[in-house]
Design a protein around this motif. Structure first.
Motif, PDB file in Angstrom:
ATOM      1  N   UNK A  14    -126.213 -12.180  -5.290  1.00 31.05           N
ATOM      2  CA  UNK A  14    -127.429 -11.882  -4.530  1.00 31.05           C
ATOM      3  C   UNK A  14    -127.083 -11.532  -3.087  1.00 31.05           C
ATOM      4  N   UNK A  15    -126.210 -12.324  -2.468  1.00 34.84           N
ATOM      5  CA  UNK A  15    -125.823 -12.053  -1.077  1.00 34.84           C
ATOM      6  C   UNK A  15    -125.031 -10.751  -0.992  1.00 34.84           C
ATOM      7  N   UNK A  16    -124.114 -10.536  -1.938  1.00 36.66           N
ATOM      8  CA  UNK A  16    -123.269  -9.341  -1.913  1.00 36.66           C
ATOM      9  C   UNK A  16    -124.090  -8.073  -2.101  1.00 36.66           C
ATOM     10  N   UNK A  17    -125.144  -8.139  -2.892  1.00 38.70           N
ATOM     11  CA  UNK A  17    -125.962  -6.955  -3.135  1.00 38.70           C
ATOM     12  C   UNK A  17    -126.979  -6.731  -2.021  1.00 38.70           C
ATOM     13  N   UNK A  18    -127.505  -7.809  -1.444  1.00 36.47           N
ATOM     14  CA  UNK A  18    -128.488  -7.671  -0.361  1.00 36.47           C
ATOM     15  C   UNK A  18    -127.826  -7.501   0.996  1.00 36.47           C
ATOM     16  N   UNK A  25    -131.763 -15.230  -0.293  1.00 45.03           N
ATOM     17  CA  UNK A  25    -132.416 -16.512  -0.566  1.00 45.03           C
ATOM     18  C   UNK A  25    -133.815 -16.299  -1.128  1.00 45.03           C
ATOM     19  N   UNK A  26    -134.542 -15.324  -0.573  1.00 50.10           N
ATOM     20  CA  UNK A  26    -135.891 -15.023  -1.072  1.00 50.10           C
ATOM     21  C   UNK A  26    -135.830 -14.533  -2.523  1.00 50.10           C
ATOM     22  N   UNK A  27    -134.859 -13.696  -2.807  1.00 47.95           N
ATOM     23  CA  UNK A  27    -134.679 -13.177  -4.171  1.00 47.95           C
ATOM     24  C   UNK A  27    -134.370 -14.297  -5.160  1.00 47.95           C
ATOM     25  N   UNK A  35    -128.172 -21.929   0.441  1.00 45.16           N
ATOM     26  CA  UNK A  35    -127.450 -20.759  -0.042  1.00 45.16           C
ATOM     27  C   UNK A  35    -126.190 -20.538   0.789  1.00 45.16           C
ATOM     28  N   UNK A  36    -126.312 -20.647   2.107  1.00 47.64           N
ATOM     29  CA  UNK A  36    -125.145 -20.488   2.988  1.00 47.64           C
ATOM     30  C   UNK A  36    -124.093 -21.537   2.682  1.00 47.64           C
ATOM     31  N   UNK A  37    -124.529 -22.800   2.456  1.00 44.43           N
ATOM     32  CA  UNK A  37    -123.580 -23.865   2.134  1.00 44.43           C
ATOM     33  C   UNK A  37    -122.866 -23.585   0.813  1.00 44.43           C
ATOM     34  N   UNK A  38    -123.616 -23.079  -0.177  1.00 42.32           N
ATOM     35  CA  UNK A  38    -123.017 -22.798  -1.481  1.00 42.32           C
ATOM     36  C   UNK A  38    -121.957 -21.709  -1.381  1.00 42.32           C
ATOM     37  N   UNK A  39    -122.204 -20.677  -0.560  1.00 40.38           N
ATOM     38  CA  UNK A  39    -121.232 -19.595  -0.413  1.00 40.38           C
ATOM     39  C   UNK A  39    -119.993 -20.096   0.317  1.00 40.38           C
ATOM     40  N   UNK A  40    -120.176 -20.912   1.360  1.00 36.94           N
ATOM     41  CA  UNK A  40    -119.016 -21.461   2.073  1.00 36.94           C
ATOM     42  C   UNK A  40    -118.188 -22.346   1.153  1.00 36.94           C
ATOM     43  N   UNK A  63    -111.617  -9.154  -0.973  1.00 38.81           N
ATOM     44  CA  UNK A  63    -111.779 -10.148  -2.038  1.00 38.81           C
ATOM     45  C   UNK A  63    -113.225 -10.177  -2.521  1.00 38.81           C
ATOM     46  N   UNK A  64    -114.177 -10.025  -1.598  1.00 40.97           N
ATOM     47  CA  UNK A  64    -115.587 -10.004  -1.978  1.00 40.97           C
ATOM     48  C   UNK A  64    -115.925  -8.813  -2.858  1.00 40.97           C
ATOM     49  N   UNK A  65    -115.322  -7.649  -2.560  1.00 42.75           N
ATOM     50  CA  UNK A  65    -115.543  -6.462  -3.389  1.00 42.75           C
ATOM     51  C   UNK A  65    -115.074  -6.713  -4.822  1.00 42.75           C
ATOM     52  N   UNK A  66    -113.909  -7.381  -4.953  1.00 44.64           N
ATOM     53  CA  UNK A  66    -113.377  -7.672  -6.280  1.00 44.64           C
ATOM     54  C   UNK A  66    -114.314  -8.610  -7.038  1.00 44.64           C
ATOM     55  N   UNK A  67    -114.781  -9.670  -6.354  1.00 47.39           N
ATOM     56  CA  UNK A  67    -115.660 -10.627  -7.027  1.00 47.39           C
ATOM     57  C   UNK A  67    -117.005  -9.998  -7.367  1.00 47.39           C
ATOM     58  N   UNK A  68    -117.484  -9.073  -6.534  1.00 46.94           N
ATOM     59  CA  UNK A  68    -118.733  -8.385  -6.842  1.00 46.94           C
ATOM     60  C   UNK A  68    -118.594  -7.609  -8.140  1.00 46.94           C
ATOM     61  N   UNK A  69    -117.505  -6.865  -8.287  1.00 44.57           N
ATOM     62  CA  UNK A  69    -117.287  -6.067  -9.496  1.00 44.57           C
ATOM     63  C   UNK A  69    -117.059  -6.965 -10.710  1.00 44.57           C
ATOM     64  N   UNK A  70    -116.133  -7.933 -10.575  1.00 39.84           N
ATOM     65  CA  UNK A  70    -115.807  -8.798 -11.703  1.00 39.84           C
ATOM     66  C   UNK A  70    -116.968  -9.736 -12.039  1.00 39.84           C
ATOM     67  N   UNK A  71    -117.672 -10.199 -11.013  1.00 42.85           N
ATOM     68  CA  UNK A  71    -118.785 -11.115 -11.235  1.00 42.85           C
ATOM     69  C   UNK A  71    -119.928 -10.459 -11.967  1.00 42.85           C
ATOM     70  N   UNK A  72    -120.191  -9.207 -11.636  1.00 46.62           N
ATOM     71  CA  UNK A  72    -121.265  -8.498 -12.335  1.00 46.62           C
ATOM     72  C   UNK A  72    -120.940  -8.373 -13.824  1.00 46.62           C
ATOM     73  N   UNK A  73    -119.676  -8.039 -14.123  1.00 46.42           N
ATOM     74  CA  UNK A  73    -119.264  -7.933 -15.529  1.00 46.42           C
ATOM     75  C   UNK A  73    -119.364  -9.286 -16.230  1.00 46.42           C
TER      76      UNK A  73
END
Length: 287
Positions: A14-18, A25-27, A35-40, A63-73
């Motif tokens: 959600x954070x990576x896409x927004x 958080x609204x989504x 949400x910030x604590x969970x990401x940290x 690293x975030x780009x990789x997790x965005x791609x792999x996480x979506x899959x």
């Protein structure tokens, strides 16, 4: 620890896409601080920085780009597993419903082959219930990947078979579908060059991956719209021969001499272990 929870992935996605914690958080239906604590916490567990935070906003690290791609899959695979498990379940007791398979097909394509397949499979002992899911030009791939479909009839070169197992069932030519009163409709055959450059009759344009290719032709949303525009003399379309069964009296199909052949495949996720699906594939290859 290398394991990730689905909840953590959904938060990060959600954070990576927004690229904005407040909107993410609204989504997600939560407030921003947890949400910030969970990401940290996720970054600490992985030992990498996933997001750059500054006054201008949020951006992804490598690293975030990789997790965005792999996480979506990964999330798609999880969703697909849930959908397919629910369809396959419930057949373990007396009076329980039959297992069910969803077959995605492009509207109007391979109609005769599809009918033969459904009839032959229905005659098999213990055949699962088949739900036919009509879809757009290249939607079969997405439907298979996210679990809305178990199996699909796909058409090379229009569909990509990457990541799927498949068997070729039918090879055929292509035809131009023209207004019946057009002078070219009287021809025995046409070339692709002739069809792509007919004055006042531009090629129809179908969406691919949500966008339309540039060109003067009308943007087509469904089969009925296309049929009407061809009948009115506003466009021309190129179709596999087997898809021409929907033609109106106001249409004429003219074979194309140099169009690449279209190969209809039955395709399914490479990791599938469904016995019902295996039986359907076996029936298809025996036709």
């Amino acid at each position: 620890m290398d394991a990730l929870e689905t909840r953590e992935l959904r938060y990060f996605m959600a954070v990576a896409e927004e690229l904005h914690f407040g909107r993410a958080a609204e989504r997600l239906g939560m407030t921003q601080p947890p949400l910030s604590r969970a990401i940290r916490q996720l970054e600490r567990r992985l030992g990498v920085t996933l997001l750059r935070r500054n006054r201008r906003g949020v951006s992804l690290t490598g690293a975030g780009e990789v997790l965005l791609h792999e996480g979506r899959a990964a999330l798609d695979a999880t969703t697909a597993a849930v959908r397919r498990t629910r369809r396959a379940g419930g057949a373990d007791g007396p009076g329980a419903p039959r297992s069910r398979l969803v077959l995605a097909v492009k509207a109007a394509a391979s109609h005769e082959l599809l009918q033969k397949l459904l009839d032959a499979y229905a005659a098999e002992p213990g055949a699962a219930e088949i739900e036919v899911l009509p879809c757009g030009l290249c939607d079969q791939e997405e439907l298979l990947r996210d679990g809305r479909a178990d199996v699909a009839l796909m058409h090379a070169p229009f569909n990509t078979l990457a990541g799927f197992d498949s068997e070729a069932l039918l090879t055929e030519g292509q035809s131009a579908v023209l207004p019946a009163g057009h002078p070219l409709a009287a021809r025995k055959s046409l070339s692709l060059a002739e069809v792509s450059d007919i004055p006042g009759l531009p090629l129809a344009r179908w969406p691919r991956h949500g966008t339309y290719a540039p060109g003067p032709g009308p943007e087509i949303r469904d089969q009925t719209q296309l049929a009407q525009l061809i009948a009115l003399g506003r466009t021309v379309a190129v179709y596999p021969d087997s898809a021409c069964s929907w033609l109106w009296a106001e249409h004429t199909a003219v074979p194309l001499t140099d169009a690449p052949p279209v190969v209809t495949h039955i395709a399914w996720p490479a990791h599938s272990r469904s016995l019902a699906l295996a039986a359907l594939i076996r029936t298809a290859t025996q036709l």
